[in-house]
Motif scaffolding. Structure first.
Motif, PDB file in Angstrom:
ATOM      1  N   HIS A  18      34.575  13.940  70.734  1.00  0.00           N
ATOM      2  CA  HIS A  18      34.435  12.420  69.543  1.00  0.00           C
ATOM      3  C   HIS A  18      35.888  11.373  70.122  1.00  0.00           C
ATOM      4  O   HIS A  18      36.381  11.594  69.259  1.00  0.00           O
ATOM      5  N   ASP A  19      35.358  10.676  70.850  1.00  0.00           N
ATOM      6  CA  ASP A  19      36.424   9.881  70.917  1.00  0.00           C
ATOM      7  C   ASP A  19      36.143   8.404  70.543  1.00  0.00           C
ATOM      8  O   ASP A  19      35.525   7.924  70.893  1.00  0.00           O
ATOM      9  N   THR A  20      37.753   7.519  69.594  1.00  0.00           N
ATOM     10  CA  THR A  20      36.488   6.393  68.961  1.00  0.00           C
ATOM     11  C   THR A  20      36.826   5.270  69.712  1.00  0.00           C
ATOM     12  O   THR A  20      36.010   4.995  69.340  1.00  0.00           O
ATOM     13  N   PHE A  21      37.773   5.962  70.635  1.00  0.00           N
ATOM     14  CA  PHE A  21      37.581   4.830  71.792  1.00  0.00           C
ATOM     15  C   PHE A  21      36.586   4.905  72.612  1.00  0.00           C
ATOM     16  O   PHE A  21      35.613   3.543  72.862  1.00  0.00           O
ATOM     17  N   HIS A  22      35.945   5.729  72.655  1.00  0.00           N
ATOM     18  CA  HIS A  22      34.664   5.547  73.988  1.00  0.00           C
ATOM     19  C   HIS A  22      33.380   5.344  73.107  1.00  0.00           C
ATOM     20  O   HIS A  22      32.353   4.713  73.187  1.00  0.00           O
ATOM     21  N   HIS A  23      33.260   5.894  71.672  1.00  0.00           N
ATOM     22  CA  HIS A  23      32.687   5.805  70.891  1.00  0.00           C
ATOM     23  C   HIS A  23      32.239   4.363  70.755  1.00  0.00           C
ATOM     24  O   HIS A  23      31.012   3.423  70.735  1.00  0.00           O
ATOM     25  N   HIS A  24      33.010   3.489  69.997  1.00  0.00           N
ATOM     26  CA  HIS A  24      33.174   2.199  70.075  1.00  0.00           C
ATOM     27  C   HIS A  24      32.635   1.105  71.445  1.00  0.00           C
ATOM     28  O   HIS A  24      31.714   0.476  71.717  1.00  0.00           O
ATOM     29  N   LEU A  25      33.317   1.971  72.584  1.00  0.00           N
ATOM     30  CA  LEU A  25      33.114   0.806  74.186  1.00  0.00           C
ATOM     31  C   LEU A  25      31.765   1.386  74.391  1.00  0.00           C
ATOM     32  O   LEU A  25      30.734   0.610  74.921  1.00  0.00           O
ATOM     33  N   ALA A  26      30.702   2.654  73.952  1.00  0.00           N
ATOM     34  CA  ALA A  26      29.435   2.562  74.189  1.00  0.00           C
ATOM     35  C   ALA A  26      28.178   1.965  73.731  1.00  0.00           C
ATOM     36  O   ALA A  26      27.600   2.117  73.810  1.00  0.00           O
ATOM     37  N   GLY A  27      29.106   1.745  72.654  1.00  0.00           N
ATOM     38  CA  GLY A  27      28.487   0.545  71.254  1.00  0.00           C
ATOM     39  C   GLY A  27      27.384   2.186  70.773  1.00  0.00           C
ATOM     40  O   GLY A  27      26.383   2.134  70.027  1.00  0.00           O
ATOM     41  N   GLU A  28      28.396   3.432  70.663  1.00  0.00           N
ATOM     42  CA  GLU A  28      27.208   4.389  69.874  1.00  0.00           C
ATOM     43  C   GLU A  28      26.887   4.427  68.653  1.00  0.00           C
ATOM     44  O   GLU A  28      28.808   3.929  67.913  1.00  0.00           O
ATOM     45  N   HIS A  29      26.179   5.049  67.235  1.00  0.00           N
ATOM     46  CA  HIS A  29      26.224   5.301  66.259  1.00  0.00           C
ATOM     47  C   HIS A  29      25.888   6.389  66.002  1.00  0.00           C
ATOM     48  O   HIS A  29      26.010   6.388  64.519  1.00  0.00           O
ATOM     49  N   GLU A  30      25.665   6.957  66.576  1.00  0.00           N
ATOM     50  CA  GLU A  30      25.012   8.344  66.412  1.00  0.00           C
ATOM     51  C   GLU A  30      26.886   9.012  66.358  1.00  0.00           C
ATOM     52  O   GLU A  30      27.569   9.216  66.779  1.00  0.00           O
ATOM     53  N   PHE A  31      26.407  10.339  65.315  1.00  0.00           N
ATOM     54  CA  PHE A  31      27.622  11.095  65.034  1.00  0.00           C
ATOM     55  C   PHE A  31      26.999  12.200  64.877  1.00  0.00           C
ATOM     56  O   PHE A  31      25.975  12.815  64.623  1.00  0.00           O
ATOM     57  N   PHE A  32      28.358  13.337  65.696  1.00  0.00           N
ATOM     58  CA  PHE A  32      27.446  14.525  65.967  1.00  0.00           C
ATOM     59  C   PHE A  32      28.414  15.631  65.063  1.00  0.00           C
ATOM     60  O   PHE A  32      29.078  16.593  66.153  1.00  0.00           O
ATOM     61  N   PRO A  33      28.978  15.851  63.349  1.00  0.00           N
ATOM     62  CA  PRO A  33      30.530  16.228  63.665  1.00  0.00           C
ATOM     63  C   PRO A  33      29.851  18.041  63.303  1.00  0.00           C
ATOM     64  O   PRO A  33      30.862  18.645  63.682  1.00  0.00           O
ATOM     65  N   ASN A  56      33.805  -5.190  77.526  1.00  0.00           N
ATOM     66  CA  ASN A  56      33.742  -3.953  79.341  1.00  0.00           C
ATOM     67  C   ASN A  56      34.949  -4.627  80.080  1.00  0.00           C
ATOM     68  O   ASN A  56      34.936  -3.810  81.089  1.00  0.00           O
ATOM     69  N   ALA A  57      35.939  -5.454  79.820  1.00  0.00           N
ATOM     70  CA  ALA A  57      36.948  -5.070  79.943  1.00  0.00           C
ATOM     71  C   ALA A  57      38.662  -4.509  79.455  1.00  0.00           C
ATOM     72  O   ALA A  57      39.105  -4.655  79.860  1.00  0.00           O
ATOM     73  N   ILE A  58      38.117  -3.864  78.159  1.00  0.00           N
ATOM     74  CA  ILE A  58      39.124  -3.370  77.396  1.00  0.00           C
ATOM     75  C   ILE A  58      39.371  -1.674  78.687  1.00  0.00           C
ATOM     76  O   ILE A  58      37.963  -1.375  78.914  1.00  0.00           O
ATOM     77  N   GLY A  59      40.253  -1.314  79.089  1.00  0.00           N
ATOM     78  CA  GLY A  59      40.440  -0.275  79.298  1.00  0.00           C
ATOM     79  C   GLY A  59      41.524   0.824  79.067  1.00  0.00           C
ATOM     80  O   GLY A  59      41.866   0.520  77.311  1.00  0.00           O
ATOM     81  N   ASP A  60      41.937   1.735  79.015  1.00  0.00           N
ATOM     82  CA  ASP A  60      42.808   2.745  78.851  1.00  0.00           C
ATOM     83  C   ASP A  60      44.148   1.904  78.522  1.00  0.00           C
ATOM     84  O   ASP A  60      44.778   2.793  77.569  1.00  0.00           O
ATOM     85  N   GLU A  64      45.604   9.628  71.251  1.00  0.00           N
ATOM     86  CA  GLU A  64      46.036   9.895  72.688  1.00  0.00           C
ATOM     87  C   GLU A  64      45.775   8.418  72.963  1.00  0.00           C
ATOM     88  O   GLU A  64      44.559   7.973  73.206  1.00  0.00           O
ATOM     89  N   PRO A  65      46.968   7.829  73.155  1.00  0.00           N
ATOM     90  CA  PRO A  65      47.294   5.789  73.412  1.00  0.00           C
ATOM     91  C   PRO A  65      47.618   6.372  74.972  1.00  0.00           C
ATOM     92  O   PRO A  65      48.346   6.925  75.523  1.00  0.00           O
ATOM     93  N   PHE A  66      47.056   5.606  75.875  1.00  0.00           N
ATOM     94  CA  PHE A  66      47.442   5.343  76.918  1.00  0.00           C
ATOM     95  C   PHE A  66      47.843   3.922  77.788  1.00  0.00           C
ATOM     96  O   PHE A  66      48.552   4.037  78.576  1.00  0.00           O
ATOM     97  N   ALA A  67      48.368   3.914  76.501  1.00  0.00           N
ATOM     98  CA  ALA A  67      49.197   2.329  76.407  1.00  0.00           C
ATOM     99  C   ALA A  67      50.555   1.906  77.195  1.00  0.00           C
ATOM    100  O   ALA A  67      51.080   3.072  76.705  1.00  0.00           O
ATOM    101  N   GLU A  68      51.471   1.903  78.553  1.00  0.00           N
ATOM    102  CA  GLU A  68      52.400   2.265  78.605  1.00  0.00           C
ATOM    103  C   GLU A  68      53.444   1.257  77.902  1.00  0.00           C
ATOM    104  O   GLU A  68      54.349   1.485  77.634  1.00  0.00           O
ATOM    105  N   SER A  69      52.989   0.132  76.440  1.00  0.00           N
ATOM    106  CA  SER A  69      53.193  -0.464  75.743  1.00  0.00           C
ATOM    107  C   SER A  69      53.364   0.719  74.114  1.00  0.00           C
ATOM    108  O   SER A  69      54.984   0.681  73.994  1.00  0.00           O
ATOM    109  N   VAL A  70      53.339   1.840  74.289  1.00  0.00           N
ATOM    110  CA  VAL A  70      53.233   3.185  73.609  1.00  0.00           C
ATOM    111  C   VAL A  70      53.575   4.024  73.598  1.00  0.00           C
ATOM    112  O   VAL A  70      55.069   4.698  74.017  1.00  0.00           O
ATOM    113  N   HIS A  71      54.384   4.702  75.642  1.00  0.00           N
ATOM    114  CA  HIS A  71      54.690   5.666  75.909  1.00  0.00           C
ATOM    115  C   HIS A  71      56.283   4.893  76.302  1.00  0.00           C
ATOM    116  O   HIS A  71      57.276   5.763  76.635  1.00  0.00           O
ATOM    117  N   GLY A  72      56.575   3.919  75.912  1.00  0.00           N
ATOM    118  CA  GLY A  72      57.748   2.914  76.291  1.00  0.00           C
ATOM    119  C   GLY A  72      58.492   3.128  74.755  1.00  0.00           C
ATOM    120  O   GLY A  72      59.435   2.368  75.135  1.00  0.00           O
TER     121      GLY A  72
END
Length: 271
Positions: free
Chosen positions: A174-189, A208-212, A245-253
């Motif tokens: 369960h990736d919180t970013f991808h869960h939101h991006l997919a418009g998913e509402h189901e959880f499978f704990p 649809n323009a939000i990326g890693d 799991e943050p991918f943003a360069e602003s975090v890496h820097g």
């Protein structure tokens, strides 16, 4: 009763940090688990660090290796993918990792129908299951919420896993970013083996323009609903790790990533 929050660190938190230093940071933050990756230049697998060395470094600090991230694209099965799966499974077993993250085909130009994608998914899972059983590891299937992804929602993954009799060796991520991006509402704990967390604070970017590159640490400005997603998972039975799991360069820097992680942990722990 809701489980306490258990945090882990994916190597994407600080990809330029040497593994020994990364492990020390995890310990300082009271995170007793990490995820390593096979897609970072000059680090671990790509660099050639022996799996036994990874195991030694982690064991010395009481750190668990949750996963190697990732087998890609796991749902396009061929001889190359089999060889890759065997190589990663070997490394996972030798370094003590609990499992292998598996990501679906996620590129423009996929002309397959949904039926073809579903068949390919079942084929891949059927081929991977005996490998996972032989090597004693789990397969963490991670749907990616991007519009071009061949597997966007956890429901599709869960149904495919059940259809091939793979409940013993497969779990979903369960990736919180991808869960939101997919418009998913189901959880499978009950079938969730791992949770990836990251935040997005750009309120102006179309969905649809939000990326890693938008993925930062979770804070007050988060628009993904991380706190609600985590609360839902924990209150319905999930008791595993929440892996940053943050991918943003602003975090890496960041000059002090440990301090920033500590602040994000404190934010999420607030009642």
């Amino acid at each position: 009763m809701k489980s306490p929050l258990r945090f882990a660190l994916n190597r994407m938190v600080a990809p330029d940090l040497a593994l020994a230093d990364f492990i020390q940071m995890a310990k300082a933050l009271k995170c007793d688990a990490i995820e390593i990756r096979n897609d970072l230049k000059n680090r671990e697998i790509e660099y050639g660090m022996p799996a036994t060395r990874v195991r030694e470094l982690c064991a010395a600090q009481g750190i668990t290796v949750l996963s190697i991230n990732a087998l890609y694209p796991f749902d396009v099965w061929n001889d190359e993918r089999r060889a890759q799966a065997l190589e990663l499974a070997t490394y996972a077993r030798e370094c003590g990792a609990q499992g292998l993250v598996m990501c679906p085909f996620n590129e423009p130009g996929d002309t397959r129908t949904d039926a073809h994608r579903a068949a390919a998914l079942r084929t891949a899972l059927s081929e991977l299951a005996p490998i996972l059983r032989e090597y004693g590891i789990l397969g963490f299937v991670e749907p990616l919420g991007f519009e071009v992804s061949a597997l966007r929602r956890k429901r599709v993954a869960v149904e495919a896993i059940k259809s091939i009799g793979g409940l013993d060796v497969f779990r979903v991520v369960h990736d919180t970013f991808h869960h939101h991006l997919a418009g998913e509402h189901e959880f499978f704990p009950e079938l969730t083996g791992l949770v990836h967390i990251s935040g997005v604070e750009d309120r102006d970017a179309p969905l649809n323009a939000i990326g890693d590159g938008h993925r930062v640490l979770v804070g007050e400005g988060d628009i993904l609903g991380n706190a609600v997603q985590i609360d839902t998972l924990l209150s319905t039975g999930y008791s595993g790790y929440l892996s940053f799991e943050p991918f943003a360069e602003s975090v890496h820097g960041l000059a002090d990533i440990q301090q920033a992680l500590g602040a994000s942990i404190a934010h999420l722990q607030k009642p």
